[in-house]
Scaffold this motif. Structure first.
Motif, PDB file in Angstrom:
ATOM      1  N   GLY A  51       0.813  -1.212   0.000  1.00  0.00           N
ATOM      2  CA  GLY A  51       0.000   0.000   0.000  1.00  0.00           C
ATOM      3  C   GLY A  51       0.846   1.260   0.000  1.00  0.00           C
ATOM      4  N   THR A  52       1.932   1.221   0.742  1.00  0.00           N
ATOM      5  CA  THR A  52       2.837   2.372   0.774  1.00  0.00           C
ATOM      6  C   THR A  52       3.447   2.619  -0.596  1.00  0.00           C
ATOM      7  OG1 THR A  52       3.335   1.966   3.100  1.00  0.00           O
ATOM      8  CG2 THR A  52       4.873   3.351   1.899  1.00  0.00           C
ATOM      9  N   VAL A  53       3.859   1.552  -1.254  1.00  0.00           N
ATOM     10  CA  VAL A  53       4.420   1.697  -2.605  1.00  0.00           C
ATOM     11  C   VAL A  53       3.381   2.314  -3.541  1.00  0.00           C
ATOM     12  CG1 VAL A  53       5.275   0.446  -4.627  1.00  0.00           C
ATOM     13  CG2 VAL A  53       6.100  -0.163  -2.359  1.00  0.00           C
ATOM     14  N   ALA A  54       2.141   1.833  -3.460  1.00  0.00           N
ATOM     15  CA  ALA A  54       1.086   2.374  -4.322  1.00  0.00           C
ATOM     16  C   ALA A  54       0.899   3.873  -4.088  1.00  0.00           C
ATOM     17  CB  ALA A  54      -0.227   1.628  -4.078  1.00  0.00           C
ATOM     18  N   GLY A  55       0.844   4.278  -2.827  1.00  0.00           N
ATOM     19  CA  GLY A  55       0.674   5.693  -2.517  1.00  0.00           C
ATOM     20  C   GLY A  55       1.859   6.539  -2.949  1.00  0.00           C
ATOM     21  N   LYS A  56       3.063   6.043  -2.719  1.00  0.00           N
ATOM     22  CA  LYS A  56       4.256   6.797  -3.123  1.00  0.00           C
ATOM     23  C   LYS A  56       4.375   6.862  -4.640  1.00  0.00           C
ATOM     24  CE  LYS A  56       5.522   7.718   1.038  1.00  0.00           C
ATOM     25  NZ  LYS A  56       5.152   9.012   1.594  1.00  0.00           N
ATOM     26  N   PRO A 110      18.458   5.185  -6.227  1.00  0.00           N
ATOM     27  CA  PRO A 110      17.810   4.082  -5.511  1.00  0.00           C
ATOM     28  C   PRO A 110      18.312   3.910  -4.077  1.00  0.00           C
ATOM     29  CG  PRO A 110      18.370   3.408  -7.734  1.00  0.00           C
ATOM     30  CD  PRO A 110      19.000   4.759  -7.506  1.00  0.00           C
ATOM     31  N   LEU A 111      19.580   4.171  -3.834  1.00  0.00           N
ATOM     32  CA  LEU A 111      20.110   4.076  -2.461  1.00  0.00           C
ATOM     33  C   LEU A 111      19.510   5.148  -1.558  1.00  0.00           C
ATOM     34  CD1 LEU A 111      23.871   3.296  -3.151  1.00  0.00           C
ATOM     35  CD2 LEU A 111      22.125   1.740  -2.283  1.00  0.00           C
ATOM     36  N   THR A 112      19.354   6.346  -2.091  1.00  0.00           N
ATOM     37  CA  THR A 112      18.732   7.430  -1.334  1.00  0.00           C
ATOM     38  C   THR A 112      17.283   7.084  -1.010  1.00  0.00           C
ATOM     39  OG1 THR A 112      20.166   9.031  -2.455  1.00  0.00           O
ATOM     40  CG2 THR A 112      18.212   9.896  -1.348  1.00  0.00           C
ATOM     41  N   ILE A 113      16.580   6.535  -1.985  1.00  0.00           N
ATOM     42  CA  ILE A 113      15.184   6.136  -1.781  1.00  0.00           C
ATOM     43  C   ILE A 113      15.103   5.015  -0.749  1.00  0.00           C
ATOM     44  CG2 ILE A 113      13.160   5.122  -2.908  1.00  0.00           C
ATOM     45  CD1 ILE A 113      14.299   6.522  -5.523  1.00  0.00           C
ATOM     46  N   LEU A 114      16.005   4.046  -0.835  1.00  0.00           N
ATOM     47  CA  LEU A 114      16.028   2.944   0.131  1.00  0.00           C
ATOM     48  C   LEU A 114      16.274   3.455   1.547  1.00  0.00           C
ATOM     49  CD1 LEU A 114      15.918  -0.145   0.515  1.00  0.00           C
ATOM     50  CD2 LEU A 114      18.394  -0.171   0.158  1.00  0.00           C
ATOM     51  N   LEU A 115      17.195   4.390   1.697  1.00  0.00           N
ATOM     52  CA  LEU A 115      17.445   4.993   3.015  1.00  0.00           C
ATOM     53  C   LEU A 115      16.215   5.721   3.537  1.00  0.00           C
ATOM     54  CD1 LEU A 115      21.048   6.504   2.907  1.00  0.00           C
ATOM     55  CD2 LEU A 115      20.146   4.872   4.553  1.00  0.00           C
ATOM     56  N   GLY A 142       9.973   2.039  -7.092  1.00  0.00           N
ATOM     57  CA  GLY A 142       9.002   1.152  -6.452  1.00  0.00           C
ATOM     58  C   GLY A 142       9.667   0.033  -5.666  1.00  0.00           C
ATOM     59  N   ILE A 143      10.695  -0.572  -6.244  1.00  0.00           N
ATOM     60  CA  ILE A 143      11.402  -1.658  -5.559  1.00  0.00           C
ATOM     61  C   ILE A 143      12.087  -1.153  -4.295  1.00  0.00           C
ATOM     62  CG2 ILE A 143      13.367  -3.249  -5.748  1.00  0.00           C
ATOM     63  CD1 ILE A 143      12.590  -3.554  -8.744  1.00  0.00           C
ATOM     64  N   ALA A 144      12.761  -0.019  -4.389  1.00  0.00           N
ATOM     65  CA  ALA A 144      13.461   0.535  -3.223  1.00  0.00           C
ATOM     66  C   ALA A 144      12.483   0.902  -2.110  1.00  0.00           C
ATOM     67  CB  ALA A 144      14.289   1.757  -3.633  1.00  0.00           C
TER      68      ALA A 144
END
Length: 165
Positions: A51-56, A110-115, A142-144
């Protein structure tokens, strides 16, 4: 049926909390972990991450389309920026410029998003919008977000579920 409702509500709350930061997803995950069986809590954590991925992704796409329509990306990368008048404004400008540079990079983005998704620094809401403006790869975004939020929600839920059951 209650287990399914719990999981579906976690999915919906994930979307809601990712668009309106006033709704605290970690608190919700903690309550679900304490109130349900561990296998239901695990499914709710997974649903909350989805759900968080969908919203983001909604924020990402809206920011991306808005920046194309209104030329925001050009303004953020232009040299015609007015000089900030205070130290705070200067710091804010430098920080946003650095974040845009990181998000525009195919490796650092992607690393920034993952953090942001896992520890919350920088805030994921801001990163989602800026990643859209920076034209970050939507699949990597989305993956991160999924991996980071799944880890964060698991870190919250597992100890609570173990203590409650």
């Amino acid at each position: 049926m209650t287990d399914l409702l719990t999981v579906l509500s976690a999915l919906g709350f994930g979307v809601l909390s990712s668009i309106i930061p006033l709704f605290n997803s970690e608190l919700y995950v903690g309550v679900v972990a304490a109130a349900t069986q561990p296998h239901v809590a695990a499914m709710a954590v997974l649903a909350m991450a989805v759900g968080t991925v969908a919203g983001k992704l909604i924020l990402f796409v809206l920011a991306s389309r808005g920046s194309e329509r209104f030329g925001v990306g050009k303004a953020l990368n232009g040299d015609d920026k007015p000089m900030p008048t205070t130290r705070f404004k200067l710091w804010l400008r430098q920080t946003s410029d650095l974040l845009m540079a990181w998000l525009g990079d195919s490796r650092l983005g992607p690393l920034t998003i993952l953090l942001a998704a896992s520890i919350g620094i920088p805030p994921l809401f801001v990163v989602a919008v800026m990643a859209g403006v920076a034209r970050q790869n939507i699949v990597l975004f989305g993956i991160a977000v999924f991996v980071g939020r799944l880890a964060r929600f698991a870190v919250v839920a597992v100890p609570i579920a173990l203590a409650a059951h």
